[in-house]
Design a protein around this motif. Structure first.
Motif, PDB file in Angstrom:
ATOM      1  N   LEU A 165       0.819  -1.216   0.000  1.00  0.00           N
ATOM      2  CA  LEU A 165       0.000   0.000   0.000  1.00  0.00           C
ATOM      3  C   LEU A 165       0.852   1.265   0.000  1.00  0.00           C
ATOM      4  O   LEU A 165       0.445   2.306  -0.530  1.00  0.00           O
ATOM      5  CB  LEU A 165      -0.924   0.022   1.222  1.00  0.00           C
ATOM      6  N   GLU A 166       2.036   1.169   0.580  1.00  0.00           N
ATOM      7  CA  GLU A 166       2.891   2.349   0.704  1.00  0.00           C
ATOM      8  C   GLU A 166       3.192   2.949  -0.671  1.00  0.00           C
ATOM      9  O   GLU A 166       3.457   2.215  -1.628  1.00  0.00           O
ATOM     10  CB  GLU A 166       4.193   1.980   1.411  1.00  0.00           C
ATOM     11  N   GLY A 167       3.155   4.256  -0.749  1.00  0.00           N
ATOM     12  CA  GLY A 167       3.443   4.956  -2.004  1.00  0.00           C
ATOM     13  C   GLY A 167       2.216   5.077  -2.897  1.00  0.00           C
ATOM     14  O   GLY A 167       2.264   5.752  -3.921  1.00  0.00           O
ATOM     15  N   ASN A 168       1.139   4.421  -2.529  1.00  0.00           N
ATOM     16  CA  ASN A 168      -0.090   4.466  -3.345  1.00  0.00           C
ATOM     17  C   ASN A 168      -1.167   5.314  -2.671  1.00  0.00           C
ATOM     18  O   ASN A 168      -1.048   5.686  -1.503  1.00  0.00           O
ATOM     19  CB  ASN A 168      -0.614   3.038  -3.552  1.00  0.00           C
ATOM     20  N   ASP A 169      -2.232   5.581  -3.431  1.00  0.00           N
ATOM     21  CA  ASP A 169      -3.395   6.266  -2.864  1.00  0.00           C
ATOM     22  C   ASP A 169      -4.301   5.217  -2.217  1.00  0.00           C
ATOM     23  O   ASP A 169      -4.311   4.057  -2.646  1.00  0.00           O
ATOM     24  CB  ASP A 169      -4.175   6.989  -3.963  1.00  0.00           C
ATOM     25  N   LEU A 170      -5.056   5.643  -1.208  1.00  0.00           N
ATOM     26  CA  LEU A 170      -5.935   4.699  -0.500  1.00  0.00           C
ATOM     27  C   LEU A 170      -7.376   5.191  -0.511  1.00  0.00           C
ATOM     28  O   LEU A 170      -7.630   6.387  -0.313  1.00  0.00           O
ATOM     29  CB  LEU A 170      -5.512   4.565   0.969  1.00  0.00           C
ATOM     30  N   TYR A 207      -2.765   3.932  11.581  1.00  0.00           N
ATOM     31  CA  TYR A 207      -1.406   3.630  11.116  1.00  0.00           C
ATOM     32  C   TYR A 207      -1.024   4.600   9.986  1.00  0.00           C
ATOM     33  O   TYR A 207       0.072   5.157   9.974  1.00  0.00           O
ATOM     34  CB  TYR A 207      -1.317   2.179  10.626  1.00  0.00           C
ATOM     35  N   VAL A 208      -1.949   4.811   9.062  1.00  0.00           N
ATOM     36  CA  VAL A 208      -1.688   5.713   7.924  1.00  0.00           C
ATOM     37  C   VAL A 208      -1.446   7.142   8.430  1.00  0.00           C
ATOM     38  O   VAL A 208      -0.514   7.819   7.992  1.00  0.00           O
ATOM     39  CB  VAL A 208      -2.850   5.657   6.906  1.00  0.00           C
ATOM     40  N   PHE A 209      -2.253   7.593   9.396  1.00  0.00           N
ATOM     41  CA  PHE A 209      -2.069   8.952   9.938  1.00  0.00           C
ATOM     42  C   PHE A 209      -0.695   9.084  10.612  1.00  0.00           C
ATOM     43  O   PHE A 209      -0.060  10.124  10.544  1.00  0.00           O
ATOM     44  CB  PHE A 209      -3.163   9.287  10.949  1.00  0.00           C
ATOM     45  N   ASP A 210      -0.262   8.012  11.276  1.00  0.00           N
ATOM     46  CA  ASP A 210       1.037   8.060  11.973  1.00  0.00           C
ATOM     47  C   ASP A 210       2.215   7.953  11.008  1.00  0.00           C
ATOM     48  O   ASP A 210       3.359   8.168  11.406  1.00  0.00           O
ATOM     49  CB  ASP A 210       1.131   6.925  13.017  1.00  0.00           C
ATOM     50  N   ASN A 211       1.938   7.533   9.770  1.00  0.00           N
ATOM     51  CA  ASN A 211       2.996   7.399   8.751  1.00  0.00           C
ATOM     52  C   ASN A 211       2.536   8.089   7.468  1.00  0.00           C
ATOM     53  O   ASN A 211       2.683   7.555   6.377  1.00  0.00           O
ATOM     54  CB  ASN A 211       3.268   5.910   8.462  1.00  0.00           C
ATOM     55  N   ARG A 212       1.955   9.277   7.628  1.00  0.00           N
ATOM     56  CA  ARG A 212       1.228   9.907   6.538  1.00  0.00           C
ATOM     57  C   ARG A 212       2.069  10.106   5.272  1.00  0.00           C
ATOM     58  O   ARG A 212       1.566  10.002   4.163  1.00  0.00           O
ATOM     59  CB  ARG A 212       0.661  11.254   7.030  1.00  0.00           C
ATOM     60  N   ARG A 213       3.373  10.364   5.445  1.00  0.00           N
ATOM     61  CA  ARG A 213       4.218  10.634   4.269  1.00  0.00           C
ATOM     62  C   ARG A 213       4.438   9.401   3.397  1.00  0.00           C
ATOM     63  O   ARG A 213       4.880   9.507   2.255  1.00  0.00           O
ATOM     64  CB  ARG A 213       5.591  11.119   4.719  1.00  0.00           C
ATOM     65  N   ASP A 214       4.174   8.228   3.958  1.00  0.00           N
ATOM     66  CA  ASP A 214       4.389   6.988   3.190  1.00  0.00           C
ATOM     67  C   ASP A 214       3.248   6.684   2.225  1.00  0.00           C
ATOM     68  O   ASP A 214       3.311   5.711   1.464  1.00  0.00           O
ATOM     69  CB  ASP A 214       4.533   5.786   4.141  1.00  0.00           C
ATOM     70  N   PHE A 215       2.176   7.476   2.291  1.00  0.00           N
ATOM     71  CA  PHE A 215       1.004   7.194   1.458  1.00  0.00           C
ATOM     72  C   PHE A 215       0.642   8.417   0.620  1.00  0.00           C
ATOM     73  O   PHE A 215       0.971   9.547   0.989  1.00  0.00           O
ATOM     74  CB  PHE A 215      -0.189   6.790   2.353  1.00  0.00           C
ATOM     75  N   GLY A 216      -0.025   8.170  -0.497  1.00  0.00           N
ATOM     76  CA  GLY A 216      -0.460   9.273  -1.360  1.00  0.00           C
ATOM     77  C   GLY A 216      -1.773   9.844  -0.848  1.00  0.00           C
ATOM     78  O   GLY A 216      -1.960  10.019   0.359  1.00  0.00           O
ATOM     79  N   ASN A 217      -2.701  10.095  -1.762  1.00  0.00           N
ATOM     80  CA  ASN A 217      -4.009  10.627  -1.350  1.00  0.00           C
ATOM     81  C   ASN A 217      -4.757   9.580  -0.521  1.00  0.00           C
ATOM     82  O   ASN A 217      -4.694   8.389  -0.826  1.00  0.00           O
ATOM     83  CB  ASN A 217      -4.861  10.964  -2.575  1.00  0.00           C
ATOM     84  N   VAL A 218      -5.460  10.066   0.494  1.00  0.00           N
ATOM     85  CA  VAL A 218      -6.232   9.140   1.338  1.00  0.00           C
ATOM     86  C   VAL A 218      -7.687   9.598   1.371  1.00  0.00           C
ATOM     87  O   VAL A 218      -7.980  10.755   1.706  1.00  0.00           O
ATOM     88  CB  VAL A 218      -5.662   9.082   2.775  1.00  0.00           C
ATOM     89  N   HIS A 219      -8.575   8.686   1.006  1.00  0.00           N
ATOM     90  CA  HIS A 219     -10.012   8.954   1.030  1.00  0.00           C
ATOM     91  C   HIS A 219     -10.646   7.965   2.005  1.00  0.00           C
ATOM     92  O   HIS A 219     -10.331   6.769   1.950  1.00  0.00           O
ATOM     93  CB  HIS A 219     -10.663   8.714  -0.333  1.00  0.00           C
ATOM     94  N   ILE A 220     -11.504   8.454   2.871  1.00  0.00           N
ATOM     95  CA  ILE A 220     -12.190   7.549   3.815  1.00  0.00           C
ATOM     96  C   ILE A 220     -13.698   7.750   3.666  1.00  0.00           C
ATOM     97  O   ILE A 220     -14.197   8.881   3.778  1.00  0.00           O
ATOM     98  CB  ILE A 220     -11.790   7.838   5.282  1.00  0.00           C
ATOM     99  N   LEU A 221     -14.399   6.652   3.433  1.00  0.00           N
ATOM    100  CA  LEU A 221     -15.865   6.704   3.378  1.00  0.00           C
ATOM    101  C   LEU A 221     -16.390   5.809   4.491  1.00  0.00           C
ATOM    102  O   LEU A 221     -15.918   4.683   4.679  1.00  0.00           O
ATOM    103  CB  LEU A 221     -16.383   6.169   2.031  1.00  0.00           C
ATOM    104  N   PHE A 222     -17.373   6.313   5.226  1.00  0.00           N
ATOM    105  CA  PHE A 222     -17.932   5.531   6.343  1.00  0.00           C
ATOM    106  C   PHE A 222     -19.452   5.576   6.261  1.00  0.00           C
ATOM    107  O   PHE A 222     -20.042   6.651   6.071  1.00  0.00           O
ATOM    108  CB  PHE A 222     -17.434   6.118   7.671  1.00  0.00           C
TER     109      PHE A 222
END
Ligand SMILES: Cc1cc2nc3c(=O)[nH]c(=O)nc-3n(C[C@H](O)[C@H](O)[C@H](O)COP(=O)(O)OP(=O)(O)OC[C@H]3O[C@@H](n4cnc5c(N)ncnc54)[C@H](O)[C@@H]3O)c2cc1C
Ligand code: FES
Length: 273
Positions: free
Chosen positions: A106-111, A129-144
């Motif tokens: 997942l790292e380096g990709n959008d989620l 985990y993503v928030f604590d390592n935010r630079r390792d991920f691209g765009n982040v979208h969360i739907l709930f």
């Protein structure tokens, strides 16, 4: 000879929080300060002494020090017994078990993280985990999505997620209430509003089985590759380590080969959905 796969550690409940009418959050520390060392998406086998043992997802990030969280819905014998426990009580913990979300992939990709109802319990581990390592991920979208405003888990945290500038967050309820000013509709109705590049987006989807096919259909229509769609499957489990066959779907053991699978590897298994 003692089989280490079955060895139970003592877990002390540090705190509890009633989240909704039926769901309670437990913060647990293993005896002797041992770390759980889990990956987001993995589960533990929780024993309530005198009641039984059940699989429960870990709800906190592995970046937490010293303790971990589980969020439990009162569903039957063991979960109701667990709900009666409070800070200071001791439970049994085996695990962590299973395959979680493939973080290195997942790292380096959008989620695109899609949680429905109690599906937010394991996905909160990934989100944190993503928030604590935010630079390792691209765009982040969360739907709930959940049934009604009263069923919304982790309400305080969600308020903070909404405020973050580095995340797109949207939520919906199936049935609104007079004081609900947000979106009303099924989780699928939120997907058209998300701008993402399918080739570089991985989707983490957890919810009740009924939502999987409609959501997957919507994602495929947006050209998300099948192997980018990661789903967590729930099955009745006994051993948790691939030995008893309780969680078997054809040639797969949900506890050992999952619970997180990519859609490409399970799409041919009708029973999976
Ligand atoms: C990998 C995994 C992770 C899970 N994570 C969580 C979690 O984070 N939070 C949470 O509240 N629950 C979670 N569950 C579901 C939880 O394990 C069940 O609710 C629990 O086992 C019910 O036990 P009980 O003795 O309270 O209920 P029972 O008296 O055994 O059953 C009550 C009802 O729940 C149903 N049920 C029992 N076990 C399961 C199961 N494994 N899957 C679906 N339905 C079941 C029964 O068919 C029955 O209708 C998870 C299950 C799995 C397999
Ligand atoms: S729970 Fe025993 S094989 Fe999966």
């Amino acid at each position: 000879m003692k089989d280490s796969a079955y060895s139970i550690k003592k877990g002390k409940i540090l705190s509890t929080k009633q989240m909704t009418e039926n769901e309670k959050l437990f913060e647990i520390a293993l005896e002797g300060g041992e770390r759980l060392d889990h990956e987001p998406g993995q589960f533990v086998m929780v024993s309530v002494f005198g009641a039984g043992e059940i699989p429960i997802s870990v709800s906190s990030s592995p970046t937490n020090n010293g303790s971990f969280d589980i969020c439990v819905r009162a569903a039957g014998k063991v979960t109701n017994a667990l709900h009666k426990l409070e800070a200071g009580d001791v439970i049994g913990i085996r695990g962590p078990y299973g395959k979680g979300f493939p973080l290195r992939m997942l790292e380096g990709n959008d989620l695109l993280i899609i949680a429905c109802g109690l599906g937010l319990a394991p996905l909160r581990s990934l989100v944190k985990y993503v928030f604590d390592n935010r630079r390792d991920f691209g765009n982040v979208h969360i739907l709930f999505g959940c049934r009604s405003p009263g069923n919304m888990l982790f309400l305080d945290e969600i308020k903070d997620w909404k405020k973050r500038k580095d995340v797109y967050f949207e939520c919906t309820v199936d049935c609104g209430t007079p004081d609900w000013a947000g979106h009303v509709g099924l989780i699928t109705t939120l997907i058209p509003g998300v701008q993402f590049e399918p080739e570089r987006t991985f989707v983490a989807l957890v919810g009740p089985p009924a939502v999987y096919m409609p959501v997957i259909k919507e994602l495929l229509s947006r050209n998300v590759p099948e192997r980018h769609i990661l789903i967590s499957l729930e099955r009745h489990m006994k051993c948790g380590v691939g030995r008893c066959g309780h969680c078997q779907i054809q040639n797969l053991y949900c506890c050992r080969d999952g619970p997180v699978f990519n859609y490409e590897e399970i799409k041919h298994l009708k029973e999976a959905f």
